[in-house]
Write a protein that holds these residues in place. Structure first.
Motif, PDB file in Angstrom:
ATOM      1  N   TRP A 120       0.836  -1.210   0.000  1.00  0.00           N
ATOM      2  CA  TRP A 120       0.000   0.000   0.000  1.00  0.00           C
ATOM      3  C   TRP A 120       0.866   1.254   0.000  1.00  0.00           C
ATOM      4  O   TRP A 120       0.612   2.194  -0.754  1.00  0.00           O
ATOM      5  N   MET A 121       1.893   1.280   0.859  1.00  0.00           N
ATOM      6  CA  MET A 121       2.766   2.456   0.907  1.00  0.00           C
ATOM      7  C   MET A 121       3.482   2.660  -0.421  1.00  0.00           C
ATOM      8  O   MET A 121       3.603   3.793  -0.917  1.00  0.00           O
ATOM      9  N   GLY A 122       3.932   1.579  -1.036  1.00  0.00           N
ATOM     10  CA  GLY A 122       4.586   1.709  -2.335  1.00  0.00           C
ATOM     11  C   GLY A 122       3.640   2.230  -3.396  1.00  0.00           C
ATOM     12  O   GLY A 122       4.024   3.070  -4.227  1.00  0.00           O
ATOM     13  N   ALA A 123       2.394   1.765  -3.372  1.00  0.00           N
ATOM     14  CA  ALA A 123       1.420   2.230  -4.361  1.00  0.00           C
ATOM     15  C   ALA A 123       1.098   3.705  -4.174  1.00  0.00           C
ATOM     16  O   ALA A 123       0.965   4.450  -5.155  1.00  0.00           O
ATOM     17  N   VAL A 124       0.977   4.150  -2.924  1.00  0.00           N
ATOM     18  CA  VAL A 124       0.697   5.566  -2.664  1.00  0.00           C
ATOM     19  C   VAL A 124       1.843   6.444  -3.147  1.00  0.00           C
ATOM     20  O   VAL A 124       1.633   7.485  -3.782  1.00  0.00           O
ATOM     21  N   LEU A 125       3.073   6.034  -2.855  1.00  0.00           N
ATOM     22  CA  LEU A 125       4.228   6.850  -3.225  1.00  0.00           C
ATOM     23  C   LEU A 125       4.469   6.852  -4.730  1.00  0.00           C
ATOM     24  O   LEU A 125       4.991   7.832  -5.278  1.00  0.00           O
ATOM     25  N   LYS A 126       4.080   5.778  -5.418  1.00  0.00           N
ATOM     26  CA  LYS A 126       4.289   5.711  -6.864  1.00  0.00           C
ATOM     27  C   LYS A 126       3.157   6.353  -7.652  1.00  0.00           C
ATOM     28  O   LYS A 126       3.302   6.599  -8.853  1.00  0.00           O
TER      29      LYS A 126
END
Length: 447
Positions: A120-126
């Motif tokens: 989830w954190m990776g998707a938000v940052l990307k």
């Protein structure tokens, strides 16, 4: 398609006697009292406290997350900051929808290959949408301050000056002055205290009041651009949605065509061939007993064969005419025009042949429009023009019929517009009641 022509009449009439008098006022005089102005003014006033809150949250959280990036804690903090900005973006879209009548779709959802907090954190940052929401939080504050000051100043000064004749008595009675003071120093003061000056003041206030709605509307245009450009889906995501929708239209159209072909074969040529086989069987049985009756039955079967061949030929023409493949649009459209019930002038001016798919769509578009003219237009002549403009193929069909063609949902023209839209085409219908009707189609040119 029977509703496409002849039912486009609308009764406009005169303004009803019981309609509110303000609806008969000019737009410039009516604007300060309209609900739209007050909604837009309320939007501008609310923008300042909301933007302060959003700016403070975004700068604080992003700064904290950036400072903690030397440790692992910075990643979830930064992701939470961007997620919070997306939440504020949903609030801003709802506010724009309610107060500005601006319906902006939500941005593309987060794309996570796996489940879990790390994914989830990776998707938000990307996600580009997350960073656009952050940019909105930063850019909206200075604009909100400016628009708040300008809108409130014009609104306050306008109504204060406009109503000055009503509260002029307040100054000498309670304020200890002679009226609204324009200038003052140790030696003398200038007040707006005589009837002429009071009237001029009210007129200036009227100008300010009448100008305020248009100034507020101009200010909200920037807000509309910010909401639409930064809080909505990206152009790429919008294009993907359009292509998915167009693909669905193409699939549905192809399925409908297959069902039509199957139905025409089953109800037409196939039924005739079955009957022909039965007749030939009976004729074979009677060949030795009654040669004359058998010959008569063979003759009738020969007529059925001709009819079946004609139906198969018409069906093949409906799928893809051979003349279109062999000789191109000019000959194919001339063939279609010759079967129309009214004289049709065909003018095709193309430097080369377009791609087969575009050529086929252009042919069937003109064919269906000419069928509409034959069935519904009550015209005495028609014209078809085909030409190329840069990278677009242009089609135009004109007739002098009764007009009233309507491309709204449910009509054949609506289905035709959907087919054109599936290949980035456009259908424009200009058909006033009483005619003439001018329908223009635009297709991408692919050689």
């Amino acid at each position: 398609m029977a509703t496409e022509y002849g039912q486009g009449y609308r009764s406009h009439g005169t303004v009803a006697a019981d309609e509110p008098a303000r609806r008969r006022l000019p737009t410039a005089l009516r604007a300060p009292l309209e609900a739209r102005h007050w909604r837009e003014f309320g939007y501008v006033l609310l923008s300042l406290p909301i933007s302060i809150l959003l700016f403070t949250y975004a700068v604080t959280m992003v700064s904290l997350g950036a400072g903690l990036l030397i440790t692992f804690l910075g990643v979830p903090v930064l992701a939470g900051a961007l997620a919070g900005c997306r939440g504020f973006g949903a609030l801003e879209r709802a506010r724009a929808r309610r107060l500005l009548d601006l319906d902006v779709a939500a941005p593309e959802p987060l794309r996570m290959k796996k489940n879990g907090p790390m994914a989830w954190m990776g998707a938000v940052l990307k996600s580009g949408a997350s960073w656009r929401h952050l940019l909105y939080a930063v850019l909206h504050l200075p604009w909100a301050v400016f628009s708040f000051a300008v809108a409130l100043a014009f609104w306050a000064y306008g109504w204060a000056l406009l109503t000055y004749p009503l509260w002029f008595w307040l100054f000498p009675m309670y304020g200890g002055g002679g009226g609204l003071q324009l200038y003052g120093d140790e030696h003398h003061r200038i007040y707006l205290d005589n009837p002429f000056e009071i009237t001029v003041t009210a007129l200036v206030g009227l100008l300010f009041t009448l100008a305020t709605p248009w100034i507020v509307r101009a200010l909200t245009l920037v807000d509309r651009g910010l909401v639409h450009g930064l809080l909505g889906p990206s152009r790429l995501a919008t294009r993907v949605v359009e292509l998915e929708s167009d693909r669905g239209v193409v699939v549905d159209t192809a399925a409908a065509d297959l069902r039509r072909i199957e139905r025409d074969l089953h109800d037409g040529a196939q039924a005739r061939l079955v009957a022909l086989a039965m007749d030939l069987g009976l004729a074979k049985e009677k060949l030795t007993e009654d040669p004359q009756a058998a010959a008569r039955m063979v003759g009738e079967a020969h007529g059925e064969v001709k009819t079946a061949l004609q139906e198969l030929r018409d069906l093949a023409r409906g799928i893809h005419p051979a003349v279109l493949t062999d000789r191109g649009l000019d000959a194919a459209l001339s063939s279609v025009a010759s079967r129309c019930t009214v004289p049709v002038q065909v003018d095709v001016d193309l430097p080369a042949r377009p791609a087969a798919a575009i050529e086929g769509i252009a042919y069937f578009t003109v064919s269906e429009l000419l069928q509409n003219i034959s069935k519904h237009a009550k015209a005495t002549w028609a014209a078809v023009d085909v030409w190329r403009v840069e990278n677009r193929l242009m089609l135009q069909v004109v007739d002098n019929g009764v007009g009233g063609a309507d491309a709204s949902g449910g009509s054949g023209l609506a289905g035709l517009a959907g087919r054109l839209d599936a290949v980035d085409g456009i259908l424009v219908v200009d058909s006033p009641a009483g005619g003439p009707t001018r329908i223009t189609a635009e297709l991408p040119w692919r050689g």
